[in-house]
Design an enzyme around this catalytic site. Structure first.
Site, PDB file in Angstrom:
ATOM      1  N   LYS A 129      13.926  -4.579   1.444  1.00  0.00           N
ATOM      2  CA  LYS A 129      12.649  -4.508   0.737  1.00  0.00           C
ATOM      3  C   LYS A 129      12.520  -5.625   0.031  1.00  0.00           C
ATOM      4  O   LYS A 129      13.391  -6.253  -0.454  1.00  0.00           O
ATOM      5  CB  LYS A 129      12.329  -3.262   0.234  1.00  0.00           C
ATOM      6  N   ASP A 169       3.377  -4.190   3.207  1.00  0.00           N
ATOM      7  CA  ASP A 169       3.503  -2.849   2.499  1.00  0.00           C
ATOM      8  C   ASP A 169       2.207  -2.895   1.753  1.00  0.00           C
ATOM      9  O   ASP A 169       1.283  -3.644   2.112  1.00  0.00           O
ATOM     10  CB  ASP A 169       4.786  -2.878   1.757  1.00  0.00           C
TER      11      ASP A 169
HETATM   12  P1  NDP Z   1      -2.223  -0.725   1.369  1.00  0.00           P
HETATM   13  O1  NDP Z   1      -2.218  -1.874   0.168  1.00  0.00           O
HETATM   14  O2  NDP Z   1      -2.966  -0.962   2.581  1.00  0.00           O
HETATM   15  O3  NDP Z   1      -3.209   0.634   0.631  1.00  0.00           O
HETATM   16  C1  NDP Z   1      -2.565   1.089  -0.544  1.00  0.00           C
HETATM   17  C2  NDP Z   1      -3.674   2.092  -1.038  1.00  0.00           C
HETATM   18  O4  NDP Z   1      -3.176   2.980  -2.124  1.00  0.00           O
HETATM   19  C3  NDP Z   1      -4.975   1.757  -1.525  1.00  0.00           C
HETATM   20  O5  NDP Z   1      -6.076   2.409  -1.329  1.00  0.00           O
HETATM   21  C4  NDP Z   1      -4.445   1.549  -3.109  1.00  0.00           C
HETATM   22  O6  NDP Z   1      -5.504   1.404  -4.050  1.00  0.00           O
HETATM   23  C5  NDP Z   1      -3.750   2.762  -3.326  1.00  0.00           C
HETATM   24  N1  NDP Z   1      -2.847   2.635  -4.421  1.00  0.00           N
HETATM   25  C6  NDP Z   1      -1.820   1.883  -4.631  1.00  0.00           C
HETATM   26  N2  NDP Z   1      -1.387   1.695  -5.810  1.00  0.00           N
HETATM   27  C7  NDP Z   1      -1.872   2.818  -6.415  1.00  0.00           C
HETATM   28  C8  NDP Z   1      -1.798   3.410  -7.581  1.00  0.00           C
HETATM   29  N3  NDP Z   1      -0.848   2.815  -8.493  1.00  0.00           N
HETATM   30  N4  NDP Z   1      -2.648   4.646  -7.849  1.00  0.00           N
HETATM   31  C9  NDP Z   1      -3.505   5.284  -7.061  1.00  0.00           C
HETATM   32  N5  NDP Z   1      -3.766   4.462  -5.830  1.00  0.00           N
HETATM   33  C10 NDP Z   1      -3.080   3.398  -5.532  1.00  0.00           C
HETATM   34  O7  NDP Z   1      -0.775  -0.317   1.414  1.00  0.00           O
HETATM   35  P2  NDP Z   1      -0.344   0.772   2.524  1.00  0.00           P
HETATM   36  O8  NDP Z   1      -1.485   1.715   3.103  1.00  0.00           O
HETATM   37  O9  NDP Z   1       0.292  -0.045   3.659  1.00  0.00           O
HETATM   38  O10 NDP Z   1       0.809   1.586   1.828  1.00  0.00           O
HETATM   39  C11 NDP Z   1       0.676   2.963   1.214  1.00  0.00           C
HETATM   40  C12 NDP Z   1       1.889   3.591   0.916  1.00  0.00           C
HETATM   41  O11 NDP Z   1       2.432   3.736   2.320  1.00  0.00           O
HETATM   42  C13 NDP Z   1       3.070   2.834   0.101  1.00  0.00           C
HETATM   43  O12 NDP Z   1       3.802   3.838  -0.537  1.00  0.00           O
HETATM   44  C14 NDP Z   1       3.705   2.181   1.279  1.00  0.00           C
HETATM   45  O13 NDP Z   1       4.855   1.826   0.773  1.00  0.00           O
HETATM   46  C15 NDP Z   1       3.908   3.175   2.410  1.00  0.00           C
HETATM   47  N6  NDP Z   1       4.073   2.872   3.525  1.00  0.00           N
HETATM   48  C16 NDP Z   1       3.381   1.911   4.003  1.00  0.00           C
HETATM   49  C17 NDP Z   1       3.963   1.313   5.375  1.00  0.00           C
HETATM   50  C18 NDP Z   1       3.242   0.374   6.272  1.00  0.00           C
HETATM   51  O14 NDP Z   1       3.199   0.230   7.462  1.00  0.00           O
HETATM   52  N7  NDP Z   1       1.973  -0.347   5.641  1.00  0.00           N
HETATM   53  C19 NDP Z   1       5.089   1.960   6.006  1.00  0.00           C
HETATM   54  C20 NDP Z   1       5.464   3.083   5.536  1.00  0.00           C
HETATM   55  C21 NDP Z   1       5.086   3.385   4.099  1.00  0.00           C
HETATM   56  P3  NDP Z   1      -6.219   0.181  -4.856  1.00  0.00           P
HETATM   57  O15 NDP Z   1      -7.028  -0.597  -3.727  1.00  0.00           O
HETATM   58  O16 NDP Z   1      -6.884   0.668  -5.929  1.00  0.00           O
HETATM   59  O17 NDP Z   1      -4.834  -0.361  -5.357  1.00  0.00           O
END
Ligand code: NDP
Length: 447
Positions: A129, A169
């Site tokens: 990662k 991510d």
């Molecule tokens: P994105 O950046 O596309 O979206 C993240 C979302 O989560 C946004 O809506 C963001 O809001 C919100 N968010 C992030 N940090 C916080 C926080 N501290 N408190 C509240 N909301 C928060 O990321 P992904 O959708 O790709 O990833 C989301 C999760 O899924 C993560 O845990 C990631 O590790 C996991 N994941 C992702 C994969 C992928 O293929 N993308 C694969 C496997 C797991 P804001 O815009 O306000 O920050």
């Protein structure tokens, strides 16, 4: 105490002493160790090979400076990381996260989880990662590009087709992967398989964008079906509004569920009619705006500041898809009181240890992240395979493979849990199934 518990406790104690200031990493390892004793009781050879101590120490952890110029001409400096955790079953594979909270503890927790997740997919990929404390929010396209270029100038020294293949991510989507790949190509020539999550015109895989969210629903379907239930007609509470949340909502709605929420770090929207995907995608994917704006397009929906896990609303299934530790013990109690009979984790480690204990005490169905969100990395591995074969598989082919992988992964977790006397414990099953494959490979390869 058995030899197995003695061994596990001694590894845990050394880790606490070595990395006292890495709370997320300690939490991830702690959650894992709670479930793994029966495996060491059955396999003393893992103790002899000291597999656990080797597993909790990354094979390599790289930290580097990322200097870049903002639009005003000022020189900015961020910190970059790549943790190459374990390569027993294949090249390191795992995403890059750009978020101001990123530090070594967070990258290590994510890399550690990635080892077992990747193993569970059944594909030959090790765990890694990376990321940076760079905050993409509010930056211009040109600033994002200059940052990505500077990040890759250093990262490219450490990755390779059979060595380490990063992906996206939080904060790293198609735009960032495009800029990262562009710089990699200028420095090293065209090696499409070096990153996954690429644009479709330069080696990306169909269904990669959808993969984590769709995979989460394929896993949820398998878990519900095994318990005589389905998503049809169910109310689903979703956190996040990014890549994972968006495609989880889409697939849940295709399966007859009503996904009533989406959120970001400021607040959440509740739409009793089910989240309108066109509106959500326009806000988050096209305009990169805040979820608050949803109610401008859908006036019957409501917007609230704060965490969606504090919402007073009834629902059946919880899908946390935002970030780590977003559900604490009190919020887990609330989730259960609100009627949820199942939770499947799209985000990595979204539940604190207290929240997990609350799910287990209430006996609700609990699909842990390393299994439930493995669809993204699974399709990334399929993208690597397509790049090697120089072909582009159809959406239906990739989506079909994804569905098979998620169903097999669920079945393997169930079988592992049963084998070790943990029937119905999908967390223990995922940890055991993911771990034993890696441990066997480590023992077979010596040290
Ligand atoms: P994105 O950046 O596309 O979206 C993240 C979302 O989560 C946004 O809506 C963001 O809001 C919100 N968010 C992030 N940090 C916080 C926080 N501290 N408190 C509240 N909301 C928060 O990321 P992904 O959708 O790709 O990833 C989301 C999760 O899924 C993560 O845990 C990631 O590790 C996991 N994941 C992702 C994969 C992928 O293929 N993308 C694969 C496997 C797991 P804001 O815009 O306000 O920050």
């Amino acid at each position: 105490m058995t030899q197995a518990t003695d061994y596990i406790n001694s590894v845990a104690a050394t880790l606490k002493q070595r990395d006292p200031n890495q709370p997320e990493f300690q939490e991830a390892v702690g959650n894992f160790l709670k479930t793994i004793t029966p495996v060491f009781e059955k396999h003393p050879e893992y103790i002899k090979a000291n597999v656990l101590a080797r597993l909790v120490e990354p094979e390599r952890a790289i930290q580097f400076q990322v200097a870049w110029q903002d639009d005003a001409g000022n020189m900015q400096v961020n910190r970059g990381f790549r943790v190459q955790f374990n390569s027993a079953i294949g090249p390191y594979k795992g995403g890059l996260r750009f978020h101001p909270s990123v530090n070594l503890s967070i990258v290590k927790f994510l890399g550690f989880e990635q080892i077992f997740k990747n193993s569970l997919t059944g594909l030959p990929i090790g765990g890694g990662k990376g990321g940076s404390d760079f905050n993409p929010k509010g930056k211009s396209d040109a600033e994002i590009m200059r940052f990505c270029q500077s990040f890759m100038i250093e990262l490219q020294k450490h990755i390779g087709l059979d060595v380490d293949v990063p992906a996206g991510d939080i904060g790293v989507g198609g735009r960032e992967i495009g800029y990262l790949y562009g710089m990699y190509k200028r420095l090293n020539g065209s090696e499409r398989g070096i990153l996954t999550g690429k644009g479709l015109s330069f080696g990306g895989s169909l269904a990669r964008t959808e993969a984590t969210g769709y995979g989460l629903i394929y896993y949820t379907n398998a878990m519900l079906k095994a318990n005589g239930k389905s998503l049809d007609g169910k109310r689903v509470l979703v956190s996040g509004a990014g890549n994972v949340a968006t495609y989880a909502i889409q697939k849940a709605e295709e399966n007859g569920a009503i996904a009533i929420s989406a959120s970001d770090s400021n607040g959440y929207v509740i739409d009793e009619n089910g989240i309108n995907l066109d509106v959500l995608k326009d806000i988050k994917e096209v305009r990169r705006a805040r979820i608050k704006e949803y109610v401008d397009a859908v006036p019957s929906a409501t917007y609230h500041e704060g965490s969606v896990w504090d919402a007073d609303v009834q629902y059946d299934v919880a899908l946390p898809c935002a970030t780590q530790n977003e559900i604490n013990g009190d919020q887990a109690a609330k989730l259960i009181a609100n009627g949820a009979f199942a939770i499947a984790e799209g985000a990595n480690m979204p539940s604190t240890p207290e929240a997990i204990a609350a799910y287990q005490a209430a006996d609700i169905l609990y699909g842990p992240a390393k299994a439930a969100n493995a669809g993204g990395v699974a399709v990334s591995a399929l993208e690597m395979s397509q790049n090697s074969r120089r072909v582009s598989d159809s959406f239906a082919t990739v989506d079909g493979e994804l569905k098979d992988i998620m169903e097999t992964l669920f079945a393997n977790s169930v079988a592992a849990a049963n084998e070790y006397g943990e029937d119905g414990n999908y967390l223990a099953g995922a940890n055991i199934a993911g771990f034993t494959k890696v441990a066997d490979a480590m023992v077979a390869q010596g040290w």
